[in-house]
Design an enzyme around this catalytic site. Structure first.
Site, mmCIF file in Angstrom:
data_model
loop_
_atom_site.group_PDB
_atom_site.id
_atom_site.type_symbol
_atom_site.label_atom_id
_atom_site.label_comp_id
_atom_site.label_asym_id
_atom_site.label_seq_id
_atom_site.Cartn_x
_atom_site.Cartn_y
_atom_site.Cartn_z
ATOM 1 C CB SER A 66 0.082 9.185 7.279
ATOM 2 O OG SER A 66 -0.702 9.150 8.490
ATOM 3 C CG ASP A 125 -5.880 -0.018 12.263
ATOM 4 O OD1 ASP A 125 -5.667 0.187 11.228
ATOM 5 O OD2 ASP A 125 -6.161 -0.818 12.869
ATOM 6 C CE LYS A 149 -2.440 -1.299 11.096
ATOM 7 N NZ LYS A 149 -2.928 -0.506 10.217
ATOM 8 C CG ASN A 209 -10.839 8.063 10.682
ATOM 9 O OD1 ASN A 209 -10.488 7.481 9.847
ATOM 10 N ND2 ASN A 209 -10.715 9.235 11.121
ATOM 11 C CE LYS A 218 -2.994 0.041 3.103
ATOM 12 N NZ LYS A 218 -3.796 0.134 4.282
HETATM 13 P P1 NDP Z 1 -12.360 2.711 14.176
HETATM 14 O O1 NDP Z 1 -11.835 2.263 15.493
HETATM 15 O O2 NDP Z 1 -12.275 4.427 13.975
HETATM 16 O O3 NDP Z 1 -13.779 2.224 13.659
HETATM 17 C C1 NDP Z 1 -13.947 0.879 13.531
HETATM 18 C C2 NDP Z 1 -15.402 0.441 13.321
HETATM 19 O O4 NDP Z 1 -15.504 -0.894 12.710
HETATM 20 C C3 NDP Z 1 -16.420 0.942 14.364
HETATM 21 O O5 NDP Z 1 -17.407 1.184 13.949
HETATM 22 C C4 NDP Z 1 -16.078 -0.549 15.130
HETATM 23 O O6 NDP Z 1 -17.371 -1.109 15.852
HETATM 24 C C5 NDP Z 1 -16.236 -1.683 13.874
HETATM 25 N N1 NDP Z 1 -15.544 -2.915 14.153
HETATM 26 C C6 NDP Z 1 -14.382 -2.941 14.789
HETATM 27 N N2 NDP Z 1 -14.139 -4.239 14.991
HETATM 28 C C7 NDP Z 1 -15.156 -4.945 14.429
HETATM 29 C C8 NDP Z 1 -15.350 -6.356 14.266
HETATM 30 N N3 NDP Z 1 -14.638 -7.264 14.872
HETATM 31 N N4 NDP Z 1 -16.793 -6.540 13.987
HETATM 32 C C9 NDP Z 1 -17.780 -5.792 13.607
HETATM 33 N N5 NDP Z 1 -17.297 -4.373 13.483
HETATM 34 C C10 NDP Z 1 -16.229 -4.094 13.837
HETATM 35 O O7 NDP Z 1 -11.357 2.381 13.171
HETATM 36 P P2 NDP Z 1 -10.938 2.650 11.703
HETATM 37 O O8 NDP Z 1 -12.212 3.458 11.043
HETATM 38 O O9 NDP Z 1 -9.795 3.609 11.677
HETATM 39 O O10 NDP Z 1 -10.435 1.622 10.804
HETATM 40 C C11 NDP Z 1 -11.526 0.632 10.195
HETATM 41 C C12 NDP Z 1 -10.821 0.052 9.201
HETATM 42 O O11 NDP Z 1 -10.102 0.767 8.207
HETATM 43 C C13 NDP Z 1 -9.905 -1.246 9.799
HETATM 44 O O12 NDP Z 1 -9.863 -2.343 8.914
HETATM 45 C C14 NDP Z 1 -8.542 -0.162 9.557
HETATM 46 O O13 NDP Z 1 -7.324 -1.030 9.434
HETATM 47 C C15 NDP Z 1 -8.756 0.353 8.188
HETATM 48 N N6 NDP Z 1 -7.847 1.397 7.970
HETATM 49 C C16 NDP Z 1 -7.920 2.495 8.599
HETATM 50 C C17 NDP Z 1 -7.185 3.551 8.321
HETATM 51 C C18 NDP Z 1 -7.112 4.954 9.227
HETATM 52 O O14 NDP Z 1 -6.540 6.050 8.742
HETATM 53 N N7 NDP Z 1 -7.985 4.995 10.335
HETATM 54 C C19 NDP Z 1 -6.449 3.672 7.166
HETATM 55 C C20 NDP Z 1 -6.506 2.528 6.432
HETATM 56 C C21 NDP Z 1 -7.354 1.444 6.676
HETATM 57 P P3 NDP Z 1 -17.577 -0.592 17.444
HETATM 58 O O15 NDP Z 1 -17.725 0.923 17.414
HETATM 59 O O16 NDP Z 1 -18.740 -1.423 17.904
HETATM 60 O O17 NDP Z 1 -16.261 -0.736 17.888
#
Ligand code: NDP
Length: 460
Positions: A384, A153, A113, A230, A101
């Site tokens: 970033s 993350d 990571k 996020n 990536k």
């Molecule tokens: P957040 O913690 O902000 O949000 C995660 C979301 O996913 C929440 O709604 C959470 O639910 C839900 N979630 C987490 N684990 C599970 C699970 N096991 N089953 C069902 N729902 C789940 O994280 P991000 O938005 O930052 O990250 C989301 C994804 O994007 C991840 O895969 C991350 O690796 C990827 N990502 C993030 C980046 C970033 O800049 N933040 C960059 C690139 C990829 P709940 O609120 O109930 O916990």
């Protein structure tokens, strides 16, 4: 050798290897085969104990990790995840994906990571702060602005980055760009919080334009999104801004379905409540959901519940689309699937989407087009890296500058994947769209491999 006890890592490895091997890369350039053995082993893995004190003055202990996977293109770069499911298999899969990536962004960043099995849910602000300080007490020995620059993350957002940065500054007596996602007054970049979600939607915009030869865009499209953190929040906001309708969001407890489309006001309410770890089930009691009601389905993911959809954006976590759910999305009319989450689709789901793509009979009737997270969610790490550049120069760009750079680079990244997929594809159906999985893996791999040859990490 791959450890049998690392299923997520093995899955990520298999996805990259199977697409590279299905291309003509190794036939045309056999020297690249040697790289496979080397690149799959992290340069370094740091594992440590995190002992901290809870609000009852009791000892708590967690596992801390940093996987410094590959530094061929620059300092290790990749997020920190705090979640009870965190283990080495998960972090190695995330770190491995991150290498390619980061290469795709065209910027000088290596792949890494890290994180902990610490669960911040139900913890007080003080407990989160004490945990972050204890975690950084060890991590601070292994990172630095020119060595390894972590970001957020799952469950690591602006608040946690603040505590981690404060701890690093105290321990090392150094104010430096050692983390990204920082606050705006102490080295952060504008648009970093929005970057992954916005970048994802910019990427899909290119898919739509390419597949319809510029005739369509997001206007009027029904978009299913999972997650409500996020990435999901900013993807949803950008879809709404571009004229699409967001028909679902979800969290770890359930899904909301909105026939008329989630509103920007509702997303703002969710954003605020999620910092306090509230569930969607509680959040939809807010007045913002009275005028535009949504349906709540406990314990479900959105995919089989959304009805007719044009676009699906998994934005929660890994393996959140199964083979059956992929089939349901296809039956619901989905045309574009792009992952905001890392490895959002299981291999079965990818096989369903790629099978549909290959079955395309005519270029004027494109079937499903799937984009892997390592390409479509690269906007976060991309900004970033722009934050690192601003820190080095001690300047701050305007929102417009960052957003326009993000937009431009997401287009480049899309076009690069198309170029590689077209150049090395052995697929016989010339009517089908190019494989974005193969293209992204090839483009990222070749760039990293060439740098590894230059450095003598591997030789012909
Ligand atoms: P957040 O913690 O902000 O949000 C995660 C979301 O996913 C929440 O709604 C959470 O639910 C839900 N979630 C987490 N684990 C599970 C699970 N096991 N089953 C069902 N729902 C789940 O994280 P991000 O938005 O930052 O990250 C989301 C994804 O994007 C991840 O895969 C991350 O690796 C990827 N990502 C993030 C980046 C970033 O800049 N933040 C960059 C690139 C990829 P709940 O609120 O109930 O916990």
């Amino acid at each position: 050798m791959v450890q049998p006890s690392e299923p997520e890592f093995e899955q990520a490895l298999n996805e990259v290897y199977s697409t590279l091997k299905a291309s003509s890369l190794f036939e045309k350039e056999p020297k690249y085969l040697k790289v496979l053995d080397v690149v799959q082993i992290p340069e370094r893995i740091i594992q440590f104990r995190v002992v901290w004190e809870n609000d009852n003055h009791e000892v708590e202990v967690n596992r801390g990790y940093r996987v410094q996977f590959n530094s061929a293109l620059g300092p290790y770069k990749g997020g920190l995840r705090f979640h009870p499911t965190v283990n080495l298999s998960i972090l190695k899969f995330l770190g491995f994906e991150q290498i390619f990536k980061n290469a795709l962004t065209g910027l000088n960043i290596g792949g890494g990571k890290g994180g902990s099995d610490f669960n911040p849910k139900g913890r007080s602000n003080n407990e989160i702060r004490r945990f972050c300080y204890a975690f950084m007490r060890e991590l601070s020995r292994h990172i630095g602005q020119d060595t390894d620059v972590p970001a957020g993350d799952i469950n690591v957002g602006g608040r946690e980055i603040g505590y981690l940065f404060g701890a690093y500054k105290q321990i090392r007596n150094s104010f430096e760009g050692v983390l990204t996602g920082k606050g705006l007054t102490w080295g952060g970049s504008l648009i970093r919080p929005e970057a992954t979600g916005f970048g994802l939607v910019y990427y899909v915009e290119q898919q739509i334009k390419y597949a319809t030869k510029g005739k369509e865009d997001f206007t009027g499209k029904r978009v299913a999104i999972s997650g409500s953190g996020n990435v999901a929040q900013y993807a949803a906001l950008k879809v709404i801004q571009l004229g699409g309708k967001v028909v679902s969001l979800s969290d770890s407890k359930g899904t909301i379905i909105s026939e008329e489309g989630v509103t920007a006001e509702q997303i703002a309410v969710i954003g605020k409540a999620k910092i306090a770890f509230k569930s969607l089930e509680e959040i939809i009691k807010d007045p913002a959901f009275e005028t535009h009601p949504v349906k709540y389905i406990a314990g479900a993911r959105p995919w089989i519940h959304v009805g007719q959809v044009d676009v699906a954006l998994p934005c929660a976590t890994q393996n959140e689309v199964s083979g059956d759910e992929a089939k349901a999305l296809v039956a619901a009319g989905v045309k574009y699937v792009a992952e905001g989450s890392n490895m959002g689709s299981t291999q079965d789901a990818i096989d369903v989407f790629e099978g549909e793509r290959l079955a395309t009979k005519s270029a004027s009737a494109p079937a499903v087009w799937y984009a892997p997270g390592k390409a479509s969610n690269a906007g976060g790490v991309l900004v970033s890296a722009l934050e690192m550049g601003q820190n080095s120069q001690r300047i701050q760009w305007t929102s417009e500058q960052v957003d326009s750079e993000l937009h431009k680079r997401m287009i480049n990244l899309f076009e690069e994947s198309i170029k590689y997929a077209t150049q090395y594809s052995k697929e016989s159906n010339k009517e089908s769209l190019p494989s974005l999985v193969m293209g992204a893996n090839l483009a990222g791999f070749v760039k990293v491999a060439d740098a590894m040859f230059d450095h003598g990490d591997v030789w012909a």
